[in-house]
Scaffold this motif. Structure first.
Motif, PDB file in Angstrom:
ATOM      1  N   TYR A   1      37.916  56.036  16.058  1.00  0.00           N
ATOM      2  CA  TYR A   1      38.201  56.033  14.610  1.00  0.00           C
ATOM      3  C   TYR A   1      38.162  54.621  14.063  1.00  0.00           C
ATOM      4  O   TYR A   1      37.607  54.369  12.999  1.00  0.00           O
ATOM      5  CB  TYR A   1      39.600  56.578  14.319  1.00  0.00           C
ATOM      6  CG  TYR A   1      39.841  58.041  14.552  1.00  0.00           C
ATOM      7  CD1 TYR A   1      38.809  58.954  14.704  1.00  0.00           C
ATOM      8  CD2 TYR A   1      41.146  58.518  14.605  1.00  0.00           C
ATOM      9  CE1 TYR A   1      39.069  60.292  14.915  1.00  0.00           C
ATOM     10  CE2 TYR A   1      41.413  59.861  14.804  1.00  0.00           C
ATOM     11  CZ  TYR A   1      40.379  60.747  14.962  1.00  0.00           C
ATOM     12  OH  TYR A   1      40.642  62.066  15.160  1.00  0.00           O
TER      13      TYR A   1
ATOM     14  N   THR B   1      35.510  53.365  11.385  1.00  0.00           N
ATOM     15  CA  THR B   1      36.061  52.974  10.085  1.00  0.00           C
ATOM     16  C   THR B   1      35.581  51.576   9.709  1.00  0.00           C
ATOM     17  O   THR B   1      35.209  51.324   8.558  1.00  0.00           O
ATOM     18  CB  THR B   1      37.606  53.041  10.109  1.00  0.00           C
ATOM     19  OG1 THR B   1      37.984  54.406  10.342  1.00  0.00           O
ATOM     20  CG2 THR B   1      38.208  52.557   8.801  1.00  0.00           C
TER      21      THR B   1
ATOM     22  N   ARG C   1      36.821  64.464  11.944  1.00  0.00           N
ATOM     23  CA  ARG C   1      36.952  63.075  11.481  1.00  0.00           C
ATOM     24  C   ARG C   1      35.808  62.206  12.006  1.00  0.00           C
ATOM     25  O   ARG C   1      35.262  61.382  11.277  1.00  0.00           O
ATOM     26  CB  ARG C   1      38.298  62.526  11.943  1.00  0.00           C
ATOM     27  CG  ARG C   1      38.670  61.243  11.268  1.00  0.00           C
ATOM     28  CD  ARG C   1      40.140  60.958  11.478  1.00  0.00           C
ATOM     29  NE  ARG C   1      40.517  59.708  10.856  1.00  0.00           N
ATOM     30  CZ  ARG C   1      41.690  59.159  10.986  1.00  0.00           C
ATOM     31  NH1 ARG C   1      42.627  59.737  11.699  1.00  0.00           N
ATOM     32  NH2 ARG C   1      41.958  58.014  10.400  1.00  0.00           N
TER      33      ARG C   1
ATOM     34  N   ARG D   1      32.631  62.869  10.094  1.00  0.00           N
ATOM     35  CA  ARG D   1      32.665  62.214   8.783  1.00  0.00           C
ATOM     36  C   ARG D   1      32.446  60.710   8.914  1.00  0.00           C
ATOM     37  O   ARG D   1      31.627  60.127   8.211  1.00  0.00           O
ATOM     38  CB  ARG D   1      33.998  62.506   8.083  1.00  0.00           C
ATOM     39  CG  ARG D   1      34.045  61.952   6.662  1.00  0.00           C
ATOM     40  CD  ARG D   1      35.308  62.323   5.887  1.00  0.00           C
ATOM     41  NE  ARG D   1      36.525  61.861   6.525  1.00  0.00           N
ATOM     42  CZ  ARG D   1      37.426  62.639   7.140  1.00  0.00           C
ATOM     43  NH1 ARG D   1      37.255  63.943   7.200  1.00  0.00           N
ATOM     44  NH2 ARG D   1      38.506  62.122   7.703  1.00  0.00           N
TER      45      ARG D   1
END
Length: 144
Positions: free
Chosen positions: A12, A16, A82, A85
């Motif tokens: 993540y 990110t 997640r 995405r």
């Protein structure tokens, strides 16, 4: 090629940073310099120091994670959504149908499909048919 394994949270954080325009070179440089404080503004809930800890374990493996890809040790259903995405800019309901045990009807190019296959942990089954790609949790008995 066996990709280094990282946690879902580390994935993540990396994705990110990328989504926010931080390049692979910047990630490697800032982690090497142990200066990740500026990333706090990107997501104040993330402990980006974890990436420094990851790099300290094996820096060449960390560089491989950033430059060539990674496998996630264990991915949950929510984690799959997640990651789709963050890494592939795919949204449930628009780009694929969300299921209780994964996703179906996902459209990815060949390189992204291979990347997804190699990234997911052993508890996932990735298949392609005429409707698109299905990513489903394996039943417990399938991977014990």
């Amino acid at each position: 090629m066996n990709r280094p394994k990282i946690s879902q949270m580390e994935a993540y954080m990396i994705e990110t940073l990328r989504t926010n325009g931080i390049t692979n070179e910047e990630i490697i440089h800032d982690v090497k310099e142990k200066d990740v404080s500026k990333w706090k503004q990107i997501n104040e809930k993330f402990d980006f120091e974890q990436l420094i800890v990851l790099a300290e374990k094996d820096f060449s493996a960390f560089e491989q994670v950033i430059n060539e890809g990674y496998a996630v040790k264990f991915v949950t259903v929510g984690g799959l959504e997640r990651l789709l995405r963050l890494k592939f800019q795919k949204e449930a309901g628009e780009d694929y149908q969300k299921l209780e045990t994964g996703a179906k009807g996902l459209k990815l190019d060949e390189a992204s499909f291979r990347d997804l296959e190699q990234m997911l942990s052993l508890n996932w089954k990735v298949e392609e048919d005429e409707q698109g790609i299905s990513v489903l949790l394996k039943e417990q008995k399938d991977f014990v």
